[in-house]
Design a protein around this motif. Structure first.
Motif, mmCIF file in Angstrom:
data_model
loop_
_atom_site.group_PDB
_atom_site.id
_atom_site.type_symbol
_atom_site.label_atom_id
_atom_site.label_comp_id
_atom_site.label_asym_id
_atom_site.label_seq_id
_atom_site.Cartn_x
_atom_site.Cartn_y
_atom_site.Cartn_z
ATOM 1 N N ARG A 1 20.707 -12.329 -20.177
ATOM 2 C CA ARG A 1 21.269 -12.408 -18.816
ATOM 3 C C ARG A 1 20.221 -12.891 -17.826
ATOM 4 N NH1 ARG A 1 24.154 -7.552 -16.331
ATOM 5 N NH2 ARG A 1 24.115 -9.072 -14.660
ATOM 6 N N ARG A 2 18.987 -12.385 -17.945
ATOM 7 C CA ARG A 2 17.911 -12.811 -17.034
ATOM 8 C C ARG A 2 17.615 -14.286 -17.201
ATOM 9 N NH1 ARG A 2 12.630 -9.408 -16.634
ATOM 10 N NH2 ARG A 2 12.158 -11.407 -15.774
ATOM 11 N N THR A 3 17.579 -14.762 -18.436
ATOM 12 C CA THR A 3 17.295 -16.169 -18.696
ATOM 13 C C THR A 3 18.414 -17.056 -18.152
ATOM 14 O OG1 THR A 3 16.109 -15.543 -20.695
ATOM 15 C CG2 THR A 3 16.755 -17.844 -20.509
ATOM 16 N N ALA A 4 19.648 -16.601 -18.244
ATOM 17 C CA ALA A 4 20.779 -17.393 -17.759
ATOM 18 C C ALA A 4 20.762 -17.529 -16.240
ATOM 19 C CB ALA A 4 22.087 -16.760 -18.219
ATOM 20 N N HIS A 5 20.190 -16.578 -15.536
ATOM 21 C CA HIS A 5 20.186 -16.609 -14.072
ATOM 22 C C HIS A 5 18.946 -17.285 -13.491
ATOM 23 C CE1 HIS A 5 23.254 -13.467 -14.701
ATOM 24 N NE2 HIS A 5 23.789 -14.021 -13.631
ATOM 25 N N ARG A 6 18.050 -17.750 -14.329
ATOM 26 C CA ARG A 6 16.856 -18.442 -13.825
ATOM 27 C C ARG A 6 17.241 -19.801 -13.257
ATOM 28 N NH1 ARG A 6 12.423 -17.606 -18.568
ATOM 29 N NH2 ARG A 6 12.044 -15.408 -18.178
ATOM 30 N N PRO A 7 16.520 -20.244 -12.214
ATOM 31 C CA PRO A 7 16.802 -21.597 -11.700
ATOM 32 C C PRO A 7 16.352 -22.651 -12.714
ATOM 33 C CG PRO A 7 14.939 -20.618 -10.552
ATOM 34 C CD PRO A 7 15.503 -19.555 -11.445
ATOM 35 N N THR A 8 17.010 -23.788 -12.663
ATOM 36 C CA THR A 8 16.649 -24.870 -13.577
ATOM 37 C C THR A 8 15.312 -25.480 -13.163
ATOM 38 O OG1 THR A 8 17.861 -26.448 -12.246
ATOM 39 C CG2 THR A 8 19.070 -25.424 -14.049
ATOM 40 N N TRP B 1 20.035 -7.897 -22.054
ATOM 41 C CA TRP B 1 19.459 -7.975 -20.703
ATOM 42 C C TRP B 1 18.554 -9.211 -20.579
ATOM 43 C CZ3 TRP B 1 14.375 -6.535 -18.649
ATOM 44 C CH2 TRP B 1 14.364 -6.467 -17.264
#
Length: 83
Positions: free
Chosen positions: A26-33, A23
């Motif tokens: 997944r949260r880190t992957a969806h963060r904006p750059t 989880w």
């Protein structure tokens, strides 16, 4: 407790840890750059004076500079009691 009871508890704890890591990924992957350097604000030309700063000029309601300390009875025009 016997070993047969501890094995399912250990499996549940391991599954919970694996799910938490999954989880978090997944949260880190969806963060904006992060913003690019061009998107950051720029420093003003004169670093001593921030942009938009207004230099105040002394108004008529300010007390004059004196060498001695002012006490309340020196301030006749600034009576707050309505007398």
């Amino acid at each position: 407790m016997n070993a047969l009871t501890l094995i399912p508890i250990g499996l549940v704890v391991a599954a919970a840890l694996i799910a938490a890591v999954w989880w978090g990924i997944r949260r880190t992957a969806h963060r904006p750059t992060p913003p690019s350097p061009a998107d950051h604000p720029h420093y003003p030309a004169d670093p001593q004076r921030p942009p938009g700063e207004v230099q105040a000029r002394p108004g008529s309601n300010e007390l004059p500079l004196q060498d001695t300390r002012l006490t309340p009875h020196h301030l006749h025009d600034h009576d707050h009691h309505g007398h």
